[in-house]
Design a protein around this motif. Structure first.
Motif, mmCIF file in Angstrom:
data_model
loop_
_atom_site.group_PDB
_atom_site.id
_atom_site.type_symbol
_atom_site.label_atom_id
_atom_site.label_comp_id
_atom_site.label_asym_id
_atom_site.label_seq_id
_atom_site.Cartn_x
_atom_site.Cartn_y
_atom_site.Cartn_z
ATOM 1 N N GLU A 1 0.819 -1.217 0.000
ATOM 2 C CA GLU A 1 0.000 0.000 0.000
ATOM 3 C C GLU A 1 0.851 1.265 0.000
ATOM 4 O O GLU A 1 0.528 2.234 -0.672
ATOM 5 C CB GLU A 1 -0.929 -0.004 1.221
ATOM 6 C CG GLU A 1 -1.953 -1.131 1.200
ATOM 7 C CD GLU A 1 -2.861 -1.094 2.405
ATOM 8 O OE1 GLU A 1 -2.672 -0.197 3.261
ATOM 9 O OE2 GLU A 1 -3.774 -1.950 2.494
ATOM 10 N N ASN A 2 1.935 1.277 0.771
ATOM 11 C CA ASN A 2 2.797 2.459 0.866
ATOM 12 C C ASN A 2 4.158 2.141 0.275
ATOM 13 O O ASN A 2 4.662 1.023 0.400
ATOM 14 C CB ASN A 2 2.952 2.900 2.328
ATOM 15 C CG ASN A 2 1.612 3.277 2.945
ATOM 16 O OD1 ASN A 2 0.782 3.906 2.300
ATOM 17 N ND2 ASN A 2 1.393 2.872 4.191
ATOM 18 N N LEU A 3 4.772 3.153 -0.350
ATOM 19 C CA LEU A 3 6.039 2.954 -1.040
ATOM 20 C C LEU A 3 6.948 4.151 -0.818
ATOM 21 O O LEU A 3 6.519 5.303 -0.947
ATOM 22 C CB LEU A 3 5.791 2.760 -2.544
ATOM 23 C CG LEU A 3 6.996 2.422 -3.408
ATOM 24 C CD1 LEU A 3 7.558 1.066 -3.009
ATOM 25 C CD2 LEU A 3 6.612 2.412 -4.883
ATOM 26 N N ASN A 4 8.201 3.876 -0.455
ATOM 27 C CA ASN A 4 9.209 4.914 -0.310
ATOM 28 C C ASN A 4 9.878 5.128 -1.663
ATOM 29 O O ASN A 4 10.394 4.180 -2.271
ATOM 30 C CB ASN A 4 10.242 4.507 0.747
ATOM 31 C CG ASN A 4 11.223 5.630 1.042
ATOM 32 O OD1 ASN A 4 11.161 6.704 0.453
ATOM 33 N ND2 ASN A 4 12.135 5.381 1.964
ATOM 34 N N LEU A 5 9.885 6.371 -2.151
ATOM 35 C CA LEU A 5 10.432 6.668 -3.478
ATOM 36 C C LEU A 5 11.906 6.293 -3.563
ATOM 37 O O LEU A 5 12.383 5.868 -4.614
ATOM 38 C CB LEU A 5 10.253 8.159 -3.795
ATOM 39 C CG LEU A 5 10.671 8.611 -5.206
ATOM 40 C CD1 LEU A 5 9.860 7.878 -6.265
ATOM 41 C CD2 LEU A 5 10.502 10.112 -5.363
ATOM 42 N N ALA A 6 12.629 6.420 -2.452
ATOM 43 C CA ALA A 6 14.052 6.093 -2.469
ATOM 44 C C ALA A 6 14.293 4.596 -2.655
ATOM 45 O O ALA A 6 15.380 4.184 -3.065
ATOM 46 C CB ALA A 6 14.710 6.568 -1.178
ATOM 47 N N GLY A 7 13.293 3.791 -2.359
ATOM 48 C CA GLY A 7 13.441 2.348 -2.499
ATOM 49 C C GLY A 7 13.140 1.834 -3.890
ATOM 50 O O GLY A 7 13.364 0.655 -4.179
ATOM 51 N N VAL A 8 12.614 2.674 -4.775
ATOM 52 C CA VAL A 8 12.322 2.272 -6.157
ATOM 53 C C VAL A 8 13.570 2.551 -6.983
ATOM 54 O O VAL A 8 13.880 3.701 -7.301
ATOM 55 C CB VAL A 8 11.106 3.032 -6.718
ATOM 56 C CG1 VAL A 8 10.775 2.544 -8.118
ATOM 57 C CG2 VAL A 8 9.912 2.862 -5.805
ATOM 58 N N THR A 9 14.306 1.501 -7.331
ATOM 59 C CA THR A 9 15.609 1.669 -7.976
ATOM 60 C C THR A 9 15.679 1.086 -9.382
ATOM 61 O O THR A 9 16.743 1.122 -9.994
ATOM 62 C CB THR A 9 16.699 1.007 -7.115
ATOM 63 O OG1 THR A 9 16.369 -0.374 -6.933
ATOM 64 C CG2 THR A 9 16.789 1.689 -5.749
ATOM 65 N N ARG A 10 14.574 0.570 -9.914
ATOM 66 C CA ARG A 10 14.646 -0.030 -11.246
ATOM 67 C C ARG A 10 13.304 0.062 -11.954
ATOM 68 O O ARG A 10 12.282 0.347 -11.325
ATOM 69 C CB ARG A 10 15.098 -1.488 -11.167
ATOM 70 C CG ARG A 10 14.266 -2.364 -10.264
ATOM 71 C CD ARG A 10 15.022 -3.621 -9.861
ATOM 72 N NE ARG A 10 14.233 -4.486 -8.999
ATOM 73 C CZ ARG A 10 13.558 -5.550 -9.409
ATOM 74 N NH1 ARG A 10 13.572 -5.864 -10.699
ATOM 75 N NH2 ARG A 10 12.869 -6.293 -8.571
ATOM 76 N N ILE A 11 13.328 -0.212 -13.271
ATOM 77 C CA ILE A 11 12.128 -0.095 -14.092
ATOM 78 C C ILE A 11 12.199 -1.088 -15.245
ATOM 79 O O ILE A 11 13.279 -1.343 -15.795
ATOM 80 C CB ILE A 11 11.961 1.356 -14.624
ATOM 81 C CG1 ILE A 11 10.679 1.481 -15.456
ATOM 82 C CG2 ILE A 11 13.181 1.800 -15.418
ATOM 83 C CD1 ILE A 11 10.356 2.902 -15.866
ATOM 84 N N TYR A 12 11.054 -1.674 -15.574
ATOM 85 C CA TYR A 12 10.923 -2.509 -16.763
ATOM 86 C C TYR A 12 10.224 -1.679 -17.840
ATOM 87 O O TYR A 12 9.103 -1.198 -17.624
ATOM 88 C CB TYR A 12 10.106 -3.760 -16.465
ATOM 89 C CG TYR A 12 10.790 -4.752 -15.558
ATOM 90 C CD1 TYR A 12 11.726 -5.655 -16.055
ATOM 91 C CD2 TYR A 12 10.496 -4.793 -14.190
ATOM 92 C CE1 TYR A 12 12.351 -6.564 -15.216
ATOM 93 C CE2 TYR A 12 11.114 -5.695 -13.351
ATOM 94 C CZ TYR A 12 12.051 -6.584 -13.868
ATOM 95 O OH TYR A 12 12.664 -7.483 -13.037
ATOM 96 N N VAL A 13 10.881 -1.535 -18.975
ATOM 97 C CA VAL A 13 10.317 -0.769 -20.093
ATOM 98 C C VAL A 13 9.937 -1.751 -21.191
ATOM 99 O O VAL A 13 10.801 -2.459 -21.730
ATOM 100 C CB VAL A 13 11.326 0.274 -20.628
ATOM 101 C CG1 VAL A 13 10.695 1.076 -21.759
ATOM 102 C CG2 VAL A 13 11.784 1.193 -19.506
ATOM 103 N N CYS A 14 8.644 -1.803 -21.524
ATOM 104 C CA CYS A 14 8.127 -2.708 -22.552
ATOM 105 C C CYS A 14 7.554 -1.865 -23.691
ATOM 106 O O CYS A 14 6.617 -1.087 -23.465
ATOM 107 C CB CYS A 14 7.057 -3.632 -21.977
ATOM 108 S SG CYS A 14 7.638 -4.643 -20.592
ATOM 109 N N THR A 15 8.112 -2.028 -24.882
ATOM 110 C CA THR A 15 7.696 -1.248 -26.045
ATOM 111 C C THR A 15 7.076 -2.179 -27.075
ATOM 112 O O THR A 15 7.708 -3.173 -27.487
ATOM 113 C CB THR A 15 8.893 -0.508 -26.671
ATOM 114 O OG1 THR A 15 9.552 0.262 -25.659
ATOM 115 C CG2 THR A 15 8.434 0.421 -27.780
#
Length: 310
Positions: free
Chosen positions: A177-191
């Protein structure tokens, strides 16, 4: 291969079976990674990278399996057996043949029965080891990823709609439910390149100062990256889908009930006016009997004092 039906005989066994049973509010899903009869070097690397990205919540079998054919009738029984054995609800199965080279099957189960399947071919693959970057940006265990789906085909193509759902389920991890922005360190990009092809890459997020409370983000490709070409897909059966889509009913709001962090659950009870002044008192009340006995004793004591004066 069919799993035998076991009836629990003890309370502990019943509790263990309840842990494996489907739940209205799901916890984190485990992933089962399997090899087919024959696999290529590319496919082995793909399965290893997927396991590396999900190693905190995944089970990998390296032994080859020659009796798994998920899209054929009866060929999914082994998958269901392994799903029950490992308590995994997500399946990644890799195989290689002349007809379907570098074949990857992504599937989901409900109550350890096959829910849906997507078969993709892996092309233009680049492993995590082939990328050179600052190792401080390497994906950390348990970190939550962003997802970016680019292209109109994700809305118009049924194959890519289905693939999008399965990829989200596979890589998102536990729902929070809650997320710390500093803990988001990666992303999957699907095109979406075409109605059946998706270019997928995994990037690290580098946060930099922007002069505002929200930092500026830069993408650093850390791998893996690949083209996923949809070959076959099987949607869930309507009855099974209806059963799997059940949600927990929201509790009805109770009147005059509040929750306090210290005292817990509090309730108010409204009582009508009792009109105590109009109540009739009977002579059988125990308190009145005691008073009469004491009065009688006092009266007798006073009489004795009058009869025998000193």
């Amino acid at each position: 291969m069919v799993a035998a039906i076991r009836v629990p005989k003890t309370k502990r066994a019943r509790r263990e079976l309840l842990k494996h049973a489907p739940k209205l509010v799901e916890t984190g899903k485990k992933t089962l990674i399997l090899h087919g009869t024959k696999t290529s070097a590319v496919l082995n690397s793909v399965l290893s990278d997927i396991y590396h990205l999900k190693r905190d919540n995944a089970v990998k079998y390296t032994k080859k399996n020659d009796n798994i054919r998920p899209f054929e009738s009866g060929g999914e029984s082994s998958l269901e057996f392994f799903s029950l054995k490992t308590d995994c609800s997500l399946i990644v199965y890799g195989s290689h043949s002349k007809k379907r080279p570098n074949n990857l099957i992504l599937g989901r189960t409900y109550d350890h029965h096959i829910y849906d399947l997507v078969e993709v071919g892996v092309e233009n693959y680049k492993s995590m080891e082939s990328y050179v970057y600052d190792k401080k940006l390497a994906p950390k265990l348990g970190s939550k990823p962003f997802f970016a789906f680019i292209g109109e085909h994700f809305e118009s193509s049924e194959e890519l709609k289905h693939l999008k759902e399965v990829l989200l389920d596979l890589f998102r991890g536990e729902v929070i439910e809650n997320l710390n922005l500093a803990g988001v360190t990666r992303i999957y990009v699907c095109t979406a390149i075409s109605p059946t092809t998706v270019y997928m890459m995994h990037c690290a997020l580098r946060l930099k100062r922007s002069g505002t409370p929200i930092p500026r983000m830069e993408l650093v490709e850390v791998g893996p990256s690949m083209d996923l070409v949809v070959r076959r897909h099987r949607l869930p059966v309507e009855s099974l889908k209806k059963e799997a889509m059940k949600t927990a009913e929201h509790a009805k709001k109770m009147k005059n009930v509040t929750k306090d962090p210290v005292q817990g659950k509090l309730g108010k009870v409204y009582m009508p006016d009792q009109q105590v002044g109009k109540l009739t008192l009977s002579n059988d009340i125990k308190g009145l009997k005691r008073e009469r006995r004491e009065a009688k004793k006092n009266k007798e004591r006073s009489k004795k004092q009058k009869v025998n004066p000193e």
